[in-house]
Design a protein around this motif. Structure first.
Motif, short mmCIF file in Angstrom:
data_model
loop_
_atom_site.label_atom_id
_atom_site.label_comp_id
_atom_site.label_asym_id
_atom_site.label_seq_id
_atom_site.Cartn_x
_atom_site.Cartn_y
_atom_site.Cartn_z
N THR A 1 -22.69 22.99 -22.21
CA THR A 1 -23.09 24.13 -21.35
C THR A 1 -23.38 23.66 -19.93
N TRP A 2 -24.07 22.53 -19.81
CA TRP A 2 -24.39 22.04 -18.46
C TRP A 2 -23.13 21.62 -17.71
N VAL A 3 -22.24 20.88 -18.38
CA VAL A 3 -21.04 20.36 -17.71
C VAL A 3 -20.06 21.49 -17.37
N LEU A 4 -19.84 22.41 -18.30
CA LEU A 4 -18.76 23.38 -18.16
C LEU A 4 -19.19 24.72 -17.56
N ILE A 5 -20.47 25.06 -17.66
CA ILE A 5 -20.90 26.38 -17.21
C ILE A 5 -21.94 26.29 -16.10
N ASP A 6 -23.03 25.57 -16.35
CA ASP A 6 -24.09 25.47 -15.34
C ASP A 6 -23.61 24.75 -14.09
N ASN A 7 -22.81 23.72 -14.28
CA ASN A 7 -22.27 22.94 -13.17
C ASN A 7 -21.02 23.66 -12.65
N LYS A 8 -21.22 24.70 -11.87
CA LYS A 8 -20.17 25.69 -11.61
C LYS A 8 -19.06 25.19 -10.69
N GLN A 9 -19.40 24.43 -9.66
CA GLN A 9 -18.40 24.06 -8.65
C GLN A 9 -17.89 22.64 -8.89
N PRO A 10 -16.56 22.45 -8.78
CA PRO A 10 -15.53 23.47 -8.58
C PRO A 10 -15.10 24.10 -9.91
N VAL A 11 -14.29 25.15 -9.79
CA VAL A 11 -13.71 25.80 -10.96
C VAL A 11 -12.32 25.23 -11.19
N PHE A 12 -12.01 24.90 -12.43
CA PHE A 12 -10.68 24.42 -12.80
C PHE A 12 -9.89 25.58 -13.41
N GLN A 13 -8.64 25.69 -13.03
CA GLN A 13 -7.78 26.74 -13.59
C GLN A 13 -6.41 26.15 -13.89
N SER A 14 -5.99 26.24 -15.14
CA SER A 14 -4.67 25.71 -15.51
C SER A 14 -3.59 26.65 -14.99
N ILE A 15 -2.52 26.08 -14.44
CA ILE A 15 -1.42 26.87 -13.90
C ILE A 15 -0.09 26.28 -14.39
N THR A 16 0.96 27.05 -14.25
CA THR A 16 2.29 26.61 -14.68
C THR A 16 2.99 25.83 -13.57
N ILE A 17 4.05 25.12 -13.94
CA ILE A 17 4.83 24.38 -12.95
C ILE A 17 5.49 25.33 -11.96
N ASP A 18 5.85 26.54 -12.41
CA ASP A 18 6.46 27.52 -11.52
C ASP A 18 5.48 27.99 -10.46
N ALA A 19 4.23 28.18 -10.86
CA ALA A 19 3.21 28.60 -9.90
C ALA A 19 2.94 27.51 -8.87
N PHE A 20 3.14 26.26 -9.26
CA PHE A 20 2.90 25.14 -8.36
C PHE A 20 4.12 24.81 -7.50
N ALA A 21 5.27 25.38 -7.85
CA ALA A 21 6.53 25.03 -7.19
C ALA A 21 6.48 25.27 -5.68
N TYR A 22 5.75 26.29 -5.25
CA TYR A 22 5.68 26.60 -3.82
C TYR A 22 5.16 25.40 -3.03
N TYR A 23 4.13 24.76 -3.54
CA TYR A 23 3.53 23.63 -2.83
C TYR A 23 4.43 22.40 -2.90
N MET A 24 5.15 22.24 -4.01
CA MET A 24 6.07 21.12 -4.13
C MET A 24 7.23 21.26 -3.15
N HIS A 25 7.67 22.49 -2.91
CA HIS A 25 8.77 22.71 -1.96
C HIS A 25 8.32 22.40 -0.54
N ASN A 26 7.03 22.57 -0.26
CA ASN A 26 6.54 22.28 1.08
C ASN A 26 6.51 20.78 1.37
N ILE A 27 6.47 19.97 0.32
CA ILE A 27 6.50 18.52 0.49
C ILE A 27 7.73 18.01 -0.28
N VAL A 28 8.81 17.78 0.43
CA VAL A 28 10.08 17.40 -0.21
C VAL A 28 9.93 16.05 -0.89
N GLN A 29 10.37 15.97 -2.15
CA GLN A 29 10.30 14.74 -2.91
C GLN A 29 11.66 14.02 -2.89
N ASN A 30 11.67 12.80 -2.36
CA ASN A 30 12.90 12.02 -2.31
C ASN A 30 13.11 11.20 -3.58
#
Length: 368
Positions: free
Chosen positions: A123-152
């Motif tokens: 409870t202390w680690v996951l709820i009381d210790n609020k900041q920051p919040v972690f949120q799982s996202i998909t690779i598609d949702a992250f694709a925008y940021y990957m396109h901004n930094i081209v990977q060679n």
């Protein structure tokens, strides 16, 4: 409102089950059941995000530098003047079940399976210790940021991606945003040992001395790159929590947002083989904020690397015979080509056969 409703229903059900207990025990059970219910609702919302948050806390706790890395630390495990009671903390961590099993017990209302100290710590680690919040996202949702930094350099997709969210009302975040409006923002990657990340997420990059493995030779700069593959090199496999859904040995890469203040940000182009990438060095921690975390299960990453190596080895073995016999093969193909040419451009093949019988090899080739 939903949590309050849950709490009231939990209290009534708990009281019905504990009428014969002493008042103190009854109150403890009611409190435990309330925490379990709230924890269950959070686990149902995004179990993977809570799993990685807990896993990073465990990794920091198991490091020999836990006194530096466990900031903030759970107050119930702090003893004056000794400090953090690490032995007791590790004991409770070892008692913590897989979060999926815990959620199953909560869903089935098997509260007797829930250890009070384990629930308090979770409870202390996951709820009381609020900041920051972690949120799982998909690779598609992250694709925008990957396109901004081209990977060679090609790199395996991460097994999990988490967005790191700080409250907009947070003073540090507000100062960061307002200062960045003047100089502009950029994104870049950096690799870390997973055991350092608990401190990084809660204290940002203020204390650069906590991260000696990623500093430059001058020991004053934080090192970032434009390539995930290069940053992954700076994130060695780190044993974390053996019951984690993300894997027991992890490698982590952060995508960070930084304020492009030229007096604190230096960059240079570097080259690995035929690939070029950008090295970025920043010597002021408060102009950098982590925004996303890419998590690699090292066991899966190792298996894929082994598979690639085996494929390459097979390709090499297949090409070895030809490499050893290429001159003979080419000579044979030339002879066969000449033979076919002679068959189709002479009157029938009888003349060729008769000449082959009558002439020696070298005269045969001269006569064609």
């Amino acid at each position: 409102m939903s949590i309050n409703t849950e709490e009231s229903s939990v209290e009534s059900s708990s009281l019905n089950d504990t009428n014969n207990l002493p008042m103190e025990d009854e109150q403890a059970i009611v409190q435990l059941t309330r925490k379990v219910k709230i924890l269950g609702s959070m686990l149902r919302r995004d179990l993977l995000a809570l799993d990685i948050k807990w896993t990073l806390f465990v990794a920091a706790s198991k490091n020999y530098r836990y006194e530096e890395l466990l900031k903030p630390y759970p107050p119930q495990f702090f003893i004056e003047p000794e400090g953090v009671d690490i032995d007791r903390l590790l004991l409770v961590i070892n008692l913590t079940p897989n979060l999926i099993c815990l959620l199953n017990d909560i869903n089935q209302e098997n509260y007797n399976q829930c250890d009070m100290e384990v629930i308090d710590l979770l409870t202390w680690v996951l709820i009381d210790n609020k900041q920051p919040v972690f949120q799982s996202i998909t690779i598609d949702a992250f694709a925008y940021y990957m396109h901004n930094i081209v990977q060679n350099i090609n790199i395996k997709k991460p097994d999990h991606i988490f967005e790191i969210i700080y409250d907009k009302s947070d003073k540090v975040e507000q100062v960061f945003r307002s200062r960045g409006e003047v100089y502009g923002f950029k994104f870049s990657y950096c690799g870390y040992k997973a055991e350092y990340l608990y401190s990084v997420f809660h204290n940002s990059f203020y204390n650069c001395g906590v991260l000696p493995d990623i500093l430059s030779a001058a020991n004053t700069y934080l090192h970032f790159t434009s390539e995930i593959a290069v940053s992954l090199v700076h994130s060695p496999p780190t044993p974390c929590w053996g019951k984690s859904q993300c894997g027991s040995v992890l490698r982590c890469v952060l995508l960070c947002e930084f304020i492009n203040m030229p007096q604190y940000v230096k960059s240079q182009i570097d080259v690995i083989k035929e690939y070029s990438y950008l090295d970025i060095y920043i010597n002021r921690g408060d102009i950098v904020r982590p925004r996303f975390m890419l998590v690699y299960d090292d066991d899966k990453l190792w298996e894929e690397e082994q598979s690639v190596e085996e494929d390459v080895k097979a390709d090499i073995e297949e090409s070895t015979w030809f490499s050893r016999n290429r001159f003979g093969v080419l000579a044979g193909l030339c002879c066969f080509g000449i033979f076919i040419f002679n068959v189709f451009h002479k009157k029938g093949c009888g003349g060729v056969i008769r000449r082959f019988k009558c002439l020696r090899g070298k005269h045969f080739f001269k006569s064609l």
